[in-house]
Scaffold this motif. Sequence first.
Motif, short mmCIF file in Angstrom:
data_model
loop_
_atom_site.label_atom_id
_atom_site.label_comp_id
_atom_site.label_asym_id
_atom_site.label_seq_id
_atom_site.Cartn_x
_atom_site.Cartn_y
_atom_site.Cartn_z
N UNK A 120 0.82 -1.20 0.00
CA UNK A 120 0.00 0.00 0.00
C UNK A 120 0.86 1.27 0.00
N UNK A 121 2.04 1.19 0.67
CA UNK A 121 2.94 2.35 0.70
C UNK A 121 3.38 2.75 -0.70
N UNK A 122 3.63 1.75 -1.55
CA UNK A 122 4.06 2.04 -2.91
C UNK A 122 2.96 2.76 -3.70
N UNK A 123 1.74 2.34 -3.47
CA UNK A 123 0.60 2.95 -4.18
C UNK A 123 0.43 4.40 -3.74
N UNK A 124 0.53 4.64 -2.43
CA UNK A 124 0.42 6.01 -1.92
C UNK A 124 1.53 6.89 -2.51
N UNK A 125 2.75 6.37 -2.50
CA UNK A 125 3.89 7.14 -3.04
C UNK A 125 3.68 7.41 -4.53
N UNK A 126 3.22 6.42 -5.27
CA UNK A 126 2.98 6.58 -6.70
C UNK A 126 1.91 7.62 -6.98
N UNK A 127 0.83 7.59 -6.22
CA UNK A 127 -0.27 8.53 -6.45
C UNK A 127 0.15 9.96 -6.13
N UNK A 128 0.77 10.16 -4.98
CA UNK A 128 1.17 11.52 -4.60
C UNK A 128 2.27 12.05 -5.52
N UNK A 129 3.29 11.24 -5.78
CA UNK A 129 4.34 11.66 -6.71
C UNK A 129 3.77 11.93 -8.09
N UNK A 130 2.82 11.10 -8.52
CA UNK A 130 2.17 11.30 -9.81
C UNK A 130 1.38 12.60 -9.86
N UNK A 131 0.74 12.95 -8.76
CA UNK A 131 0.00 14.21 -8.71
C UNK A 131 0.93 15.41 -8.85
N UNK A 132 2.11 15.33 -8.23
CA UNK A 132 3.09 16.39 -8.40
C UNK A 132 3.50 16.51 -9.87
N UNK A 133 3.68 15.36 -10.52
CA UNK A 133 4.03 15.36 -11.94
C UNK A 133 2.92 15.95 -12.80
N UNK A 134 1.68 15.62 -12.46
CA UNK A 134 0.53 16.16 -13.20
C UNK A 134 0.50 17.68 -13.08
N UNK A 152 2.10 10.55 4.97
CA UNK A 152 1.18 9.72 4.19
C UNK A 152 1.88 9.04 3.02
N UNK A 153 2.64 9.82 2.24
CA UNK A 153 3.15 9.32 0.97
C UNK A 153 4.61 8.88 0.99
N UNK A 154 5.36 9.19 2.02
CA UNK A 154 6.76 8.77 2.09
C UNK A 154 7.56 9.33 0.93
N UNK A 155 8.20 8.42 0.18
CA UNK A 155 9.06 8.83 -0.93
C UNK A 155 8.29 9.56 -2.03
N UNK A 156 7.00 9.36 -2.12
CA UNK A 156 6.20 10.08 -3.11
C UNK A 156 6.17 11.56 -2.84
N UNK A 157 6.47 11.96 -1.61
CA UNK A 157 6.49 13.37 -1.24
C UNK A 157 7.90 13.89 -0.98
N UNK A 158 8.85 13.02 -0.64
CA UNK A 158 10.20 13.49 -0.33
C UNK A 158 11.13 13.49 -1.52
N UNK A 159 10.85 12.70 -2.53
CA UNK A 159 11.75 12.62 -3.69
C UNK A 159 11.54 13.76 -4.69
N UNK A 160 10.31 14.19 -4.99
CA UNK A 160 10.16 15.29 -5.95
C UNK A 160 10.77 16.60 -5.43
N UNK A 161 10.80 17.60 -6.25
CA UNK A 161 11.42 18.87 -5.88
C UNK A 161 10.76 19.54 -4.69
N UNK A 162 9.49 19.31 -4.50
CA UNK A 162 8.86 19.84 -3.30
C UNK A 162 9.48 19.22 -2.06
N UNK A 163 9.93 17.99 -2.18
CA UNK A 163 10.63 17.32 -1.09
C UNK A 163 11.96 17.97 -0.79
#
Length: 118
Positions: A1-15, A54-65
């Motif tokens: 589930x953590x991977x899905x959360x990270x994917x969704x949040x990181x994907x939203x940043x990309x969108x 909530x998102x872990x790497x989905x929020x810390x890896x992008x530039x906002x992170x």
Amino acid sequence: MDYIKAFIVGGLFCVVGQILIDKTKMTPARILVCFVTAGVLLTALGIYEPIVNFAGAGATVPLTGFGYALAKGVEKGVREQGLLGAFTGGVMGTAGGIAAAVFFGYVISLIFKPGDKT
């Protein structure tokens, strides 16, 4: 589930980034700066921490992170060193990312021929 959360949040940043590229006349460099600045501002307002939790790497890896890491570094620096920490804390908090960017940028420049786009 953590991977899905990270994917969704990181994907939203990309969108959001893609929408800014498609719908505005902002250059990619300005968009990147906006993302980092947004990470700092959202951290200062206490909004980004729950996203990271909530998102872990989905929020810390992008530039906002990166902006988040800068803000957290400044916060820690001020707590430990006072006013001087406001100037040094951000760099200390993001030193690993900065060093990696410089190192890998240099390595890639050795492998490929850097130059201006024509």
